[in-house]
Every structure is written in structure tokens, then in C-alpha cells.
Design an enzyme around this catalytic site. Structure first.
Site, PDB file in Angstrom:
ATOM      1  N   ARG A 278      12.024  11.010   5.734  1.00  0.00           N
ATOM      2  CA  ARG A 278      11.086  11.293   4.644  1.00  0.00           C
ATOM      3  C   ARG A 278      10.890  12.791   4.405  1.00  0.00           C
ATOM      4  O   ARG A 278      10.828  13.230   3.270  1.00  0.00           O
ATOM      5  CB  ARG A 278       9.744  10.648   4.991  1.00  0.00           C
ATOM      6  CG  ARG A 278       8.749  10.631   3.870  1.00  0.00           C
ATOM      7  CD  ARG A 278       7.375  10.168   4.373  1.00  0.00           C
ATOM      8  NE  ARG A 278       7.408   8.996   5.203  1.00  0.00           N
ATOM      9  CZ  ARG A 278       7.145   7.745   4.792  1.00  0.00           C
ATOM     10  NH1 ARG A 278       6.843   7.527   3.538  1.00  0.00           N
ATOM     11  NH2 ARG A 278       7.187   6.736   5.641  1.00  0.00           N
ATOM     12  N   CYS A 346       6.154  -9.116 -13.885  1.00  0.00           N
ATOM     13  CA  CYS A 346       5.118 -10.150 -14.055  1.00  0.00           C
ATOM     14  C   CYS A 346       4.370 -10.450 -12.770  1.00  0.00           C
ATOM     15  O   CYS A 346       4.432 -11.560 -12.238  1.00  0.00           O
ATOM     16  CB  CYS A 346       5.773 -11.405 -14.603  1.00  0.00           C
ATOM     17  SG  CYS A 346       6.681 -11.033 -16.088  1.00  0.00           S
TER      18      CYS A 346
HETATM   19  N1  LLP Z   1      14.269   6.878  13.168  1.00  0.00           N
HETATM   20  C1  LLP Z   1      13.983   5.575  13.255  1.00  0.00           C
HETATM   21  C2  LLP Z   1      14.436   4.826  14.417  1.00  0.00           C
HETATM   22  C3  LLP Z   1      13.243   4.953  12.223  1.00  0.00           C
HETATM   23  O1  LLP Z   1      12.950   3.656  12.327  1.00  0.00           O
HETATM   24  C4  LLP Z   1      12.802   5.710  11.113  1.00  0.00           C
HETATM   25  C5  LLP Z   1      12.030   5.094  10.035  1.00  0.00           C
HETATM   26  C6  LLP Z   1      13.149   7.068  11.067  1.00  0.00           C
HETATM   27  C7  LLP Z   1      13.871   7.630  12.119  1.00  0.00           C
HETATM   28  C8  LLP Z   1      12.755   7.965   9.930  1.00  0.00           C
HETATM   29  O2  LLP Z   1      11.391   8.094   9.766  1.00  0.00           O
HETATM   30  P1  LLP Z   1      10.835   9.156   8.716  1.00  0.00           P
HETATM   31  O3  LLP Z   1      11.183  10.526   9.212  1.00  0.00           O
HETATM   32  O4  LLP Z   1      11.496   8.883   7.409  1.00  0.00           O
HETATM   33  O5  LLP Z   1       9.395   8.896   8.683  1.00  0.00           O
HETATM   34  N2  LLP Z   1       9.735   2.233   4.016  1.00  0.00           N
HETATM   35  C9  LLP Z   1       8.639   2.938   4.634  1.00  0.00           C
HETATM   36  C10 LLP Z   1       9.095   3.786   5.808  1.00  0.00           C
HETATM   37  C11 LLP Z   1       9.847   3.015   6.854  1.00  0.00           C
HETATM   38  C12 LLP Z   1      10.308   3.864   8.018  1.00  0.00           C
HETATM   39  C13 LLP Z   1      11.181   3.094   8.928  1.00  0.00           C
HETATM   40  N3  LLP Z   1      11.760   3.844   9.988  1.00  0.00           N
HETATM   41  C14 LLP Z   1       7.915   3.767   3.582  1.00  0.00           C
HETATM   42  O6  LLP Z   1       8.290   3.729   2.409  1.00  0.00           O
HETATM   43  O7  LLP Z   1       6.924   4.439   3.901  1.00  0.00           O
END
Ligand code: LLP
Length: 422
Positions: A278, A346
Site C-alpha cells: 500500500r 444495484c
Molecule cells: N505481506 C503479506 C504477507 C501480506 O499479507 C500483505 C497484505 C502485505 C505484505 C502488504 O501489506 P501492505 O503493505 O499493502 O499493507 N485489501 C485490503 C488490504 C489487504 C492486505 C492483505 N495483505 C485493503 O484494501 O485494505
């Protein structure tokens, strides 16, 4: 900081006016900024200096080939969680020794693909996975490099759906059982244990949970070394949050996160990997949408836009906030009024924002959903038979469509009619 700013009353993506992209590709669409991606990757890369380190982009946040290639050229590794992501990383030119494979449900087919195409390490999440990986590696006559993901039982203080580090979550091996599990792993000839992996959740807005988890990793490293394991690599996961509103939120900076890593783990002499998604891609993207109607309801008004929950699911799935700004900058002093911003799907859940203060807008006006570069396009679907929306990448004064909008015919032609219906 990002590169979506107003200039002379119009929103620009770097040096390209957003309305020009809209005129060329139609709305809705995603638009990404190369300069923002680059800047965010470099912030992490520099934050870990002088440690021996690799920043593995969590490509689940955005897996377009052009985004991966942009980051790969800067030296990024990739954190993949499926055979499809592994194939995408390889297709973008990422060498196997810069790919880590995470996820609780890796299949034998996925393991085989990664072992034959090259892999830096599997982040193993359970004992059955460990046994299967051992068997697959032995059957191929190779040794699989692994880190074992431990669950430190730390509260990440984030949205429940994206917290992963508590003992009730499905992820990793309970830290209390780590010694036993490492002993078993060491006895499996198809595995080479290289280190420890941890990831406690996503959109963390404070450093304390990371600190708690990393201190536990430091203690565990020493305990495992005392047992004779050669722990030389630590994968510290992703999760650092981003400001979704420009007003008040100020999550920790990558440099502060880097300092924390050095303070808690630097003395161990390990190679460090992190898996941010992110923070690299989130504020590097916007979703641009057009106003279809302004509808006056009973006691509340609705701004109906052409983007919907199938294009950007985060608000309906996690009650997530995305700033929504007009592409034409409102004149100073323009009055704002609360309005519900909704898509055409919808379902009442197809709501992006309730009673959001917005300047007056009319049919045809463009709006931009900010912070949409992570978990936007990748989570989209064709619900309501709405084609996946195009993705555009900007670099300076250039832009390119990096995924076109499929035509209805293309969308329909993916279905097959069985013989008995012909
Ligand atoms: N590493 C692992 C093992 C993960 O499961 C994740 C995210 C990351 C790294 C990366 O995390 P980040 O730096 O992006 O926070 N769809 C959700 C977020 C799901 C995150 C899942 N795992 C949303 O839109 O907020």
C-alpha cells in the site's frame, strides 16, 4: 506526498492534465504516477540503509505489468501469493531470486512452478505446508529455501479484516511452537531454513505493534540460533499505513519504520526483507470517474458517478475512506454541501461516501478518488457486467494505457456455450 496536484485550476497527474486522459480513454479509469511509485519505493530502500536488504513489493496491491516493471527496474523484489502473481512477476522480468512466496494455501502446482522458475524463499505458514513443500522439492531433486512465518500474537490495531498477527488469525505458526517447528523443518532434507517471516497486518498507523512483533522476532532469532539454526534472513512483512485523508492522519514515515527495524533487529546481522504494498502503490493512483446524475432525494442528495463498487470495492468492503475531489478545482470560497456519493450498481452497498462535503457538481463533471492505487484495480470485478476499467500510467508529460477497457464482445466471448445449448 504524491504527484496528483492542481495546477491553474485543473488536476494534473504529474505533467498531464487528468481531463485530457479522460477525454482519451473515457471514464472510469485508474491513473498511476511513475514519480510517486518511484519516490515511495526509494523511501523504503533508503530507510533500510545500511542494512543488507531487499524491498519486495507486495504485488497483491497492484499487479499490472507496467507497475511491476517500473518497480523491478528500480531493484524491487516481489512478494507473491499465488501462481498467477508469480507468473506476473516473472513476466515483468523479476528474477526468481528476488521473489518471495507468501500465503497460507500454496498448492503443490504453485510450489513446483516457483521451484522450477527460481525463488528466493517460500514463507511457510503451517506444518502441513512444510511437509508438502519438502515432498515437492525432493520429487524435483532440489532444496526449497524457506522462512517460517510466525504469528507473534500482536494486535496491529487496524481493521479486523486486514489484521493478521493475532493468534486467532489464520496466519503463521504460533510463536510458542516455533522451536519445535524449526526443529522439524531442519530435519526435512528438501528444505533449507534461511530465516523468520512475520507480517502482522495492513494499514498500520502506529509503530508500536511493529515494535512488539520485531522484538519478539529478535528474541526468537537468538533462541533459534542457540538451538543451532542458521537464521540469516528476516522477512518483516508489509503493512505500513498511508494517509487516506489529507487533513489529519499522519502515519509513521518509512524512515521512522526503518529506524525501528535497525533499532530492534539491526544487531543480529541478518539480511532484512520487507513487503510493503500500500505505501508504495496506494497514493500513486487515483480512480477518475464522471458524474452521471445529481439526484435530489428525500432529505439527502446523491451524486451518482460512473465508477462503482465493482471498480473500487474498499469503501463497501472495509468502510474505507477515499478523498474524492473534483478534477476542476473549485474557485476559492466555493461553498460545500453534504452529499452521498454512489455508483450505479444495484446495491445500497455501492456507496463511496455518505454525507461528504463537496462543492457543487453537475452531470459530466469529473471527480478523482485519491489513494486508489493499492487494492483498487486488483480487487475489481465485472459485477453487473461492467467491464474492468482501464489503467493508465503517467510518466512526466507522457501517459499510456497499461490495460485497456475490454469491449462488451470481449467480455461476452470469454463465456462458452456448451454443446447441448447450441
Ligand atoms: N505481506 C503479506 C504477507 C501480506 O499479507 C500483505 C497484505 C502485505 C505484505 C502488504 O501489506 P501492505 O503493505 O499493502 O499493507 N485489501 C485490503 C488490504 C489487504 C492486505 C492483505 N495483505 C485493503 O484494501 O485494505
Amino acid at each position: 506526498m504524491d504527484h496528483f496536484l492542481y495546477r491553474d485550476g485543473a488536476l494534473f497527474a504529474e505533467d498531464v492534465p487528468v481531463n485530457e486522459i479522460a477525454a482519451s480513454v473515457g471514464t472510469p479509469f485508474y491513473c498511476y504516477s511513475t514519480a510517486t511509485l518511484t519516490r515511495h519505493f526509494r523511501l523504503f530502500d533508503e530507510a533500510l540503509e545500511p542494512l543488507d536488504h531487499l524491498v519486495c513489493f507486495a504485488m497483491k496491491s497492484n499487479s499490472n505489468q507496467a507497475i511491476l516493471k517500473t518497480l523491478a527496474e528500480l531493484g524491487a523484489g516481489m512478494d507473491v501469493v499465488s501462481g498467477g502473481e508469480y507468473a506476473r512477476a516473472k513476466a515483468a522480468g523479476v528474477p526468481g531470486d528476488r521473489i518471495v512466496f507468501s500465503g497460507v494455501g500454496k498448492t503443490a502446482t504453485e510450489m513446483r512452478a516457483a521451484l522450477s522458475g527460481g525463488i528466493r524463499q517460500f514463507n511457510v505458514e503451517s506444518e502441513p505446508e512444510m511437509e508438502l513443500l519438502n515432498a515437492v522439492a525432493l520429487s524435483m531433486g532440489v532444496v526449497a529455501p524457506v522462512a517460517i512465518r510466525i504469528n507473534p500474537d500482536v494486535d496491529a490495531r487496524t481493521h479486523a479484516k486486514i489484521a493478521t498477527g493475532k493468534s486467532e488469525n489464520k496466519f503463521g505458526i504460533p510463536i510458542a511452537r516455533a522451536k519445535e517447528v524449526y526443529a522439524r523443518a531442519a530435519a526435512l532434507p528438501g528444505l533449507e531454513v534461511t530465516g523468520i517471516d512475520v507480517h502482522i497486518g495492513s494499514q498500520l498507523t502506529e509503530l508500536e505493534p511493529f515494535e512488539l512483533a520485531y522484538k519478539k522476532v529478535a528474541e526468537l532469532t537468538q533462541a533459534l540460533r542457540a538451538d543451532g539454526h542458521e537464521i540469516r534472513r528476516l522477512d518483516l512483512g508489509g503493512g505500513l499505513g498511508i494517509p487516506y485523508t489529507r487533513s489529519n492522519e499522519a502515519p509513521p514515515l518509512p524512515s521512522e519504520y526503518g529506524d525501528l527495524i535497525k533499532r530492534t533487529l539491526g544487531h543480529l546481522g541478518c539480511e532484512v526483507e520487507i513487503e510493503p504494498g500500500r505505501l508504495i502503490s496506494g497514493n500513486a493512483g487515483i480512480m477518475v470517474s464522471s458524474v452521471i446524475y445529481v439526484k435530489n432525494g428525500e432529505g439527502r442528495d446523491f451524486l451518482i458517478v460512473d465508477g462503482a463498487m465493482n471498480d473500487l470495492v474498499r469503501p463497501s468492503m472495509y468502510d474505507a475512506h477515499h478523498d474524492i475531489i473534483p478534477v476542476r478545482e473549485p474557485a476559492p470560497g466555493t461553498e460545500q454541501a453534504p452529499i452521498d456519493i454512489v455508483g450505479p450498481v444495484c446495491e445500497s452497498g455501492d456507496t463511496f461516501a455518505k454525507q461528504r462535503d463537496m462543492p457543487p457538481l453537475a452531470s459530466g463533471d469529473l471527480v478523482a478518488f485519491r489513494s486508489a492505487g493499492a487494492y483498487g484495480a486488483v480487487m475489481s470485478s465485472e459485477y453487473n457486467s461492467r467491464p474492468l476499467i482501464p489503467e493508465v500510467l503517467v510518466k512526466g508529460d507522457q501517459f499510456a494505457v497499461i490495460r485497456p477497457r475490454p469491449t462488451f464482445d470481449e467480455m461476452i466471448s470469454r463465456d462458452n456455450i456448451p454443446e447441448w445449448l447450441l
